[in-house]
Structures are given as structure tokens and as C-alpha cells.
Motif scaffolding. Structure first.
Motif, PDB file in Angstrom:
ATOM      1  N   HIS A  58     -16.692  32.560   2.054  1.00 15.62           N
ATOM      2  CA  HIS A  58     -17.931  33.315   1.862  1.00 15.62           C
ATOM      3  C   HIS A  58     -19.127  32.527   2.385  1.00 15.62           C
ATOM      4  CE1 HIS A  58     -16.644  36.905  -0.211  1.00 15.62           C
ATOM      5  NE2 HIS A  58     -15.927  36.208  -1.066  1.00 15.62           N
ATOM      6  N   HIS A  59     -19.098  31.211   2.189  1.00 18.42           N
ATOM      7  CA  HIS A  59     -20.207  30.365   2.633  1.00 18.42           C
ATOM      8  C   HIS A  59     -20.392  30.457   4.145  1.00 18.42           C
ATOM      9  CE1 HIS A  59     -22.304  26.435   3.430  1.00 18.42           C
ATOM     10  NE2 HIS A  59     -22.963  26.828   2.356  1.00 18.42           N
ATOM     11  N   LEU A  60     -19.274  30.569   4.870  1.00 17.02           N
ATOM     12  CA  LEU A  60     -19.346  30.639   6.326  1.00 17.02           C
ATOM     13  C   LEU A  60     -19.970  31.937   6.829  1.00 17.02           C
ATOM     14  CD1 LEU A  60     -15.992  29.010   7.478  1.00 17.02           C
ATOM     15  CD2 LEU A  60     -18.306  28.295   8.104  1.00 17.02           C
ATOM     16  N   ASP A  61     -20.081  32.941   5.957  1.00 16.74           N
ATOM     17  CA  ASP A  61     -20.695  34.202   6.365  1.00 16.74           C
ATOM     18  C   ASP A  61     -22.207  34.073   6.554  1.00 16.74           C
ATOM     19  OD1 ASP A  61     -18.319  35.580   6.440  1.00 16.74           O
ATOM     20  OD2 ASP A  61     -18.453  36.260   4.359  1.00 16.74           O
ATOM     21  N   TYR A  62     -22.791  33.001   6.015  1.00 13.83           N
ATOM     22  CA  TYR A  62     -24.237  32.839   6.196  1.00 13.83           C
ATOM     23  C   TYR A  62     -24.644  31.415   6.578  1.00 13.83           C
ATOM     24  CZ  TYR A  62     -24.914  30.439   1.708  1.00 13.83           C
ATOM     25  OH  TYR A  62     -24.872  29.525   0.681  1.00 13.83           O
ATOM     26  N   ALA A  63     -23.756  30.455   6.450  1.00 11.85           N
ATOM     27  CA  ALA A  63     -24.086  29.067   6.802  1.00 11.85           C
ATOM     28  C   ALA A  63     -22.914  28.465   7.570  1.00 11.85           C
ATOM     29  CB  ALA A  63     -24.374  28.253   5.542  1.00 11.85           C
ATOM     30  N   THR A  90     -26.231  24.689  -9.231  1.00 13.50           N
ATOM     31  CA  THR A  90     -27.539  25.299  -8.971  1.00 13.50           C
ATOM     32  C   THR A  90     -27.447  26.808  -8.753  1.00 13.50           C
ATOM     33  OG1 THR A  90     -27.344  24.858  -6.585  1.00 13.50           O
ATOM     34  CG2 THR A  90     -28.409  23.155  -7.944  1.00 13.50           C
ATOM     35  N   ALA A  91     -26.240  27.371  -8.850  1.00 11.38           N
ATOM     36  CA  ALA A  91     -26.022  28.780  -8.507  1.00 11.38           C
ATOM     37  C   ALA A  91     -26.894  29.721  -9.337  1.00 11.38           C
ATOM     38  CB  ALA A  91     -24.544  29.138  -8.678  1.00 11.38           C
ATOM     39  N   LYS A  92     -26.991  29.484 -10.635  1.00  7.23           N
ATOM     40  CA  LYS A  92     -27.729  30.397 -11.506  1.00  7.23           C
ATOM     41  C   LYS A  92     -29.199  30.500 -11.085  1.00  7.23           C
ATOM     42  CE  LYS A  92     -28.706  31.405 -16.373  1.00  7.23           C
ATOM     43  NZ  LYS A  92     -28.499  30.977 -17.788  1.00  7.23           N
ATOM     44  N   ALA A  93     -29.803  29.355 -10.820  1.00  7.62           N
ATOM     45  CA  ALA A  93     -31.219  29.357 -10.425  1.00  7.62           C
ATOM     46  C   ALA A  93     -31.415  30.007  -9.064  1.00  7.62           C
ATOM     47  CB  ALA A  93     -31.746  27.919 -10.405  1.00  7.62           C
ATOM     48  N   ARG A  94     -30.502  29.755  -8.138  1.00  6.77           N
ATOM     49  CA  ARG A  94     -30.628  30.326  -6.798  1.00  6.77           C
ATOM     50  C   ARG A  94     -30.401  31.837  -6.802  1.00  6.77           C
ATOM     51  NH1 ARG A  94     -26.919  26.463  -3.237  1.00  6.77           N
ATOM     52  NH2 ARG A  94     -27.294  28.087  -1.653  1.00  6.77           N
ATOM     53  N   LEU A  95     -29.459  32.292  -7.629  1.00 12.47           N
ATOM     54  CA  LEU A  95     -29.208  33.735  -7.725  1.00 12.47           C
ATOM     55  C   LEU A  95     -30.432  34.479  -8.252  1.00 12.47           C
ATOM     56  CD1 LEU A  95     -25.520  33.840  -9.025  1.00 12.47           C
ATOM     57  CD2 LEU A  95     -26.377  34.923  -6.938  1.00 12.47           C
ATOM     58  N   GLU A  97     -33.365  33.983  -7.503  1.00 17.03           N
ATOM     59  CA  GLU A  97     -34.349  34.121  -6.435  1.00 17.03           C
ATOM     60  C   GLU A  97     -33.936  35.148  -5.385  1.00 17.03           C
ATOM     61  OE1 GLU A  97     -34.655  30.205  -4.891  1.00 17.03           O
ATOM     62  OE2 GLU A  97     -35.623  29.363  -6.677  1.00 17.03           O
ATOM     63  N   ILE A  98     -32.678  35.636  -5.462  1.00 13.37           N
ATOM     64  CA  ILE A  98     -32.178  36.595  -4.481  1.00 13.37           C
ATOM     65  C   ILE A  98     -32.137  37.982  -5.118  1.00 13.37           C
ATOM     66  CG2 ILE A  98     -30.224  37.194  -2.986  1.00 13.37           C
ATOM     67  CD1 ILE A  98     -29.415  34.264  -2.995  1.00 13.37           C
ATOM     68  N   PRO A  99     -32.629  39.001  -4.453  1.00 11.88           N
ATOM     69  CA  PRO A  99     -32.603  40.356  -5.030  1.00 11.88           C
ATOM     70  C   PRO A  99     -31.189  40.784  -5.410  1.00 11.88           C
ATOM     71  CG  PRO A  99     -33.982  40.306  -3.072  1.00 11.88           C
ATOM     72  CD  PRO A  99     -33.302  38.972  -3.137  1.00 11.88           C
ATOM     73  N   ALA A 100     -31.084  41.705  -6.362  1.00 11.30           N
ATOM     74  CA  ALA A 100     -29.793  42.222  -6.801  1.00 11.30           C
ATOM     75  C   ALA A 100     -29.118  42.959  -5.644  1.00 11.30           C
ATOM     76  CB  ALA A 100     -29.988  43.163  -7.984  1.00 11.30           C
ATOM     77  N   ALA A 127     -24.711  37.857   1.804  1.00 10.08           N
ATOM     78  CA  ALA A 127     -23.578  36.937   1.896  1.00 10.08           C
ATOM     79  C   ALA A 127     -23.786  35.731   0.985  1.00 10.08           C
ATOM     80  CB  ALA A 127     -23.398  36.476   3.343  1.00 10.08           C
ATOM     81  N   GLU A 128     -25.021  35.229   0.941  1.00 12.08           N
ATOM     82  CA  GLU A 128     -25.311  34.090   0.070  1.00 12.08           C
ATOM     83  C   GLU A 128     -25.141  34.483  -1.396  1.00 12.08           C
ATOM     84  OE1 GLU A 128     -28.730  30.686  -0.764  1.00 12.08           O
ATOM     85  OE2 GLU A 128     -29.176  32.384   0.558  1.00 12.08           O
ATOM     86  N   ARG A 129     -25.568  35.701  -1.749  1.00 10.60           N
ATOM     87  CA  ARG A 129     -25.397  36.159  -3.131  1.00 10.60           C
ATOM     88  C   ARG A 129     -23.912  36.237  -3.498  1.00 10.60           C
ATOM     89  NH1 ARG A 129     -26.810  38.549  -7.678  1.00 10.60           N
ATOM     90  NH2 ARG A 129     -29.023  38.146  -7.445  1.00 10.60           N
ATOM     91  N   LEU A 130     -23.096  36.801  -2.607  1.00 12.97           N
ATOM     92  CA  LEU A 130     -21.652  36.900  -2.874  1.00 12.97           C
ATOM     93  C   LEU A 130     -21.038  35.510  -3.052  1.00 12.97           C
ATOM     94  CD1 LEU A 130     -20.587  39.706  -0.383  1.00 12.97           C
ATOM     95  CD2 LEU A 130     -20.595  39.838  -2.887  1.00 12.97           C
ATOM     96  N   TYR A 131     -21.464  34.582  -2.186  1.00 12.17           N
ATOM     97  CA  TYR A 131     -20.974  33.204  -2.280  1.00 12.17           C
ATOM     98  C   TYR A 131     -21.342  32.577  -3.624  1.00 12.17           C
ATOM     99  CZ  TYR A 131     -21.216  28.114  -1.635  1.00 12.17           C
ATOM    100  OH  TYR A 131     -21.114  26.752  -1.815  1.00 12.17           O
ATOM    101  N   LEU A 132     -22.607  32.676  -3.999  1.00 14.22           N
ATOM    102  CA  LEU A 132     -23.081  32.045  -5.234  1.00 14.22           C
ATOM    103  C   LEU A 132     -22.453  32.688  -6.466  1.00 14.22           C
ATOM    104  CD1 LEU A 132     -26.832  31.555  -4.318  1.00 14.22           C
ATOM    105  CD2 LEU A 132     -25.098  29.754  -4.552  1.00 14.22           C
ATOM    106  N   GLU A 133     -22.183  33.999  -6.402  1.00 11.26           N
ATOM    107  CA  GLU A 133     -21.524  34.656  -7.529  1.00 11.26           C
ATOM    108  C   GLU A 133     -20.116  34.115  -7.722  1.00 11.26           C
ATOM    109  OE1 GLU A 133     -23.824  39.002  -7.484  1.00 11.26           O
ATOM    110  OE2 GLU A 133     -21.833  38.774  -6.561  1.00 11.26           O
TER     111      GLU A 133
END
Length: 380
Positions: A58-63, A90-95, A97-100, A127-133
């Protein structure tokens, strides 16, 4: 990214290998199955690896940052493991900041309608949201997976309780996942009094909700976690780790220590650490079957215990005498009492090696297991 890209082939093959290893561990004919709790413990780490690889994909989908140890282990380099652990924390804090997801989908649709173009930035946010979830779930293979007690019993000869403990580590030098299990007797007076009956049995009136995070002995649990962090490197032999444990804890008596070294892993067109294997795997028609996974089980056990000595001027705690099989040069080099080398390979890849006349050379010294149709065939 095309489906037949090297990245997709690598992730497909490592997932197939880990799924095959999981099938093997759950098979009642596998060598570890007779030690059911050990197989159960190793299965947990295989699941952690599978979760880690899902996150990395999943990470490779955006980074575009992912490296594997192509010339040595075939597993991701340690930096990827560290970054995944940092993202987990850090996932909770970063999520936040990203819209639902629903809001992102609406923005993407609106962008397409207004600009007649693909909303690449919004896609990367999704993609970042899916990764962090996925990362937030936390069940990944961390640099250190802290010890856990999964069994408690009593040795009627010594009248001591003993624990089966496991922990994991991803070695930063070899880039290999390691799983440890240890059978440890505890002579702490308060623990013996609490857990052992007068006739040398486990006191069933004491409720122990297994598994227990950390060592069962609460007074030593934090110190044991620190020990695991200091003593889980691949460069340390099992005999060194067991001796260090025996020395560092006067009231803990390691009777057996087992290390399972997962890897190296070989994938056609990706890894480079064995030209003979790579050349044959590249001839396998189906890329999904062009892989080989190996692992090594290393055991060190105590052959006797030197009794504690108490004197007026000095005293010494009980110490273990570990057996190293010096008649076997490889065992002596590893610092173990015994070891087993295993290889897991898809049927199609095994046929390719067989047709090339390479099976004896490649699998010399290994117990070979062939996966076919969701089943494992061993002792071929």
C-alpha cells in the motif's frame, strides 16, 4: 504499475511463500507441529510478516521508497522495518489530518468533472489513508516484538515453575526475521510459593490468563524485555544468548532456547544471492511459482545444572551447562545443540530444478517441502 512489474512479482511471490509456510506450520506432519505451541508462536510471526508486506505494498501506491536485500536475504532492508514502525506509532495523528474516504471520493469526482483530468494528488491521499489504516492495526513485524508467555507448568524434579516464552526480532544487519522461543524455569521464592503445590504440581487455583504479555514473573518482566532487545541479534549464537540469560538472571534457568531464522528468500528476476537457483527459477513458466523460501531452526539446551553454592564468604547461583554438538562442524560453528535446515518451494519450481538436474546441489542438507494445490509434500 503493470501487473507483471518486478515489484508486483516480488510481492506476489513473497505472499505465496508466506502463505505456503503458514500451510506447512499448520500441517500435522510438519516437524514443528509436534511442538504445537511452538508452531502456533511461529505462525503468529508469519502473520505479522504478511501484514507488513501488505502495508509496504500500500505504501508503494503513494511513496516510491522500498528496498530489498537482493544479494543476501531477499527480505526488505531494515530501514523499511524502522519506517513501518515509526508510521505505526504516528498513524493515528496522521490519519486525523487526511479527509475521510467518502470526502476524498467526493473531492475526486468533483475534480474530474471540473478539470477533466485525473486527481493524482487526491489519489495519493487516498492511498496514504489506506496504508495508515492498515498500519494502525499494529500487527506488523516490528524491529523487536516483545516477549510473551504462552505456557506455564511445573518441573516435578526441581519443584520450579517453567515458562514457554517467545519473542521476535528483525535483524538490522542480515535483514532477516528471527523468532525466538525459550523454556525457562523460575526459582524466585515468591513465584514458586504462588504457583507450585506441595506435591510439585501447578496450583490450578491461581488464574493465569495466557498468553501473558512479557515474562510471567512481574518483577523480572521489564528487565527480560530489555534483555530480549539486547540479545536478539543474528550475530549472537544461540549458546551466547542462552548463556547471557543464565548469567543476567540468577533466578531464571533457561533449559532450552530455539531460534527460527526465516530466509533467505529467492525470487526469479529479483534476488541475486544464488545464481544457480536464480537461473533455474527464471525458467519457471508462471512467475507466481518462481520462488524458494528457506529457514533454519537452531536449538541449544542445557545438559545439566551446576547447583547453587552458598558459603560464609561467597556464594554462587545455580548455572546451566549447555550442550554444543562438537561432532557436527556446522552445529559447533552455529553454537547449537542441534539444527535443521528447511526449504519450501512450489511444485512447478521444484520440477524445473529437477529437470535441470539441480535438486541435489540446491537442497543438500535441507529438508525439502513442496507446496502444491494448497498442500505440502515433505521428505521428497
Amino acid at each position: 504499475m503493470p501487473d507483471d512489474s518486478p515489484v508486483d512479482r516480488y510481492f506476489a511471490s513473497i505472499h505465496a511463500a508466506l502463505e505456503g509456510l503458514d500451510v506447512f506450520l499448520r500441517d500435522d506432519r510438519s516437524p514443528l507441529y509436534k511442538h504445537g505451541l511452538v508452531a502456533q508462536a511461529v505462525t503468529e510471526y508469519v502473520e505479522r510478516l504478511e501484514a507488513s508486506f501488505t502495508c509496504w505494498r500500500h505504501h508503494l501506491d503513494y511513496a516510491k521508497s522500498f528496498r530489498i536485500s537482493r544479494a543476501e536475504s531477499g527480505f526488505p532492508v531494515f530501514q523499511n522495518v524502522l519506517e513501518l514502525e515509526n508510521d505505526r506509532m504516528t498513524a493515528k495523528a496522521r490519519l486525523a489530518e487526511i479527509p475521510a474516504p467518502d470526502a476524498l471520493r467526493e473531492e475526486m469526482a468533483d475534480f474530474i468533472l471540473r478539470h477533466k483530468a485525473f486527481p493524482r494528488d487526491l489519489q495519493q491521499s487516498m492511498a496514504e489513508r489506506l496504508y495508515l489504516e492498515h498500519v494502525q492495526e499494529g500487527h506488523v513485524f516490528s524491529p523487536l516484538v516483545l516477549p510473551e508467555t504462552i505456557k506455564v507448568s511445573v518441573n516435578p524434579k526441581t519443584m520450579r515453575p517453567f515458562y514457554l516464552v517467545h519473542w521476535g526480532a528483525f535483524d538490522g544487519v542480515s535483514n532477516l526475521p528471527l523468532v525466538y522461543t525459550a523454556m525457562i524455569e523460575d526459582s524466585s521464592p515468591d513465584i514458586v510459593k504462588m504457583l507450585v503445590t506441595e506435591d510439585g504440581k501447578l496450583d490450578t487455583s491461581v488464574e493465569i490468563p495466557l498468553p501473558v504479555g512479557g515474562l510471567l514473573n512481574p518483577k523480572l518482566a521489564r528487565e527480560f524485555d530489555a534483555f530480549a532487545e539486547r540479545n536478539s541479534a543474528y550475530s549472537l549464537s544461540p549458546s551466547t544468548i542462552a548463556t547471557n540469560m543464565d548469567r543476567d538472571f540468577d533466578e531464571l534457568h533457561p533449559k532450552q532456547l530455539r531460534r527460527i531464522v526465516l530466509g533467505p528468500f529467492y525470487s526469479a528476476g529479483i534476488t541475486e544471492h544464488n545464481k544457480r537457483v536464480n537461473d533455474v527459477l527464471e525458467k519457471v513458466a508462471n512467475p507466481a511459482n518462481a520462488w524458494l523460501l528457506t529457514w533454519t531452526i537452531q536449538d541449544i539446551y542445557s545438559k545439566s545444572e551446576k547447583p547453587a553454592r552458598k558459603g560464609i564468604w561467597s556464594s554462587e547461583p545455580a548455572r546451566e551447562e549447555f550442550h554444543i554438538e562438537t561432532d557436527d562442524l556446522d552445529a559447533a560453528r552455529m553454537g547449537v545443540s542441534a539444527y535443521e535446515k528447511h526449504a519450501l518451494i512450489p511444485h512447478e519450481a521444484y520440477q524445473a530444478l529437477y529437470a535441470a538436474g539441480e535438486t541435489e546441489a540446491v537442497f543438500a542438507g535441507y529438508q525439502t517441502h513442496i507446496i502444491s494445490g494448497g498442500e505440502v509434500i515433505s521428505d521428497v
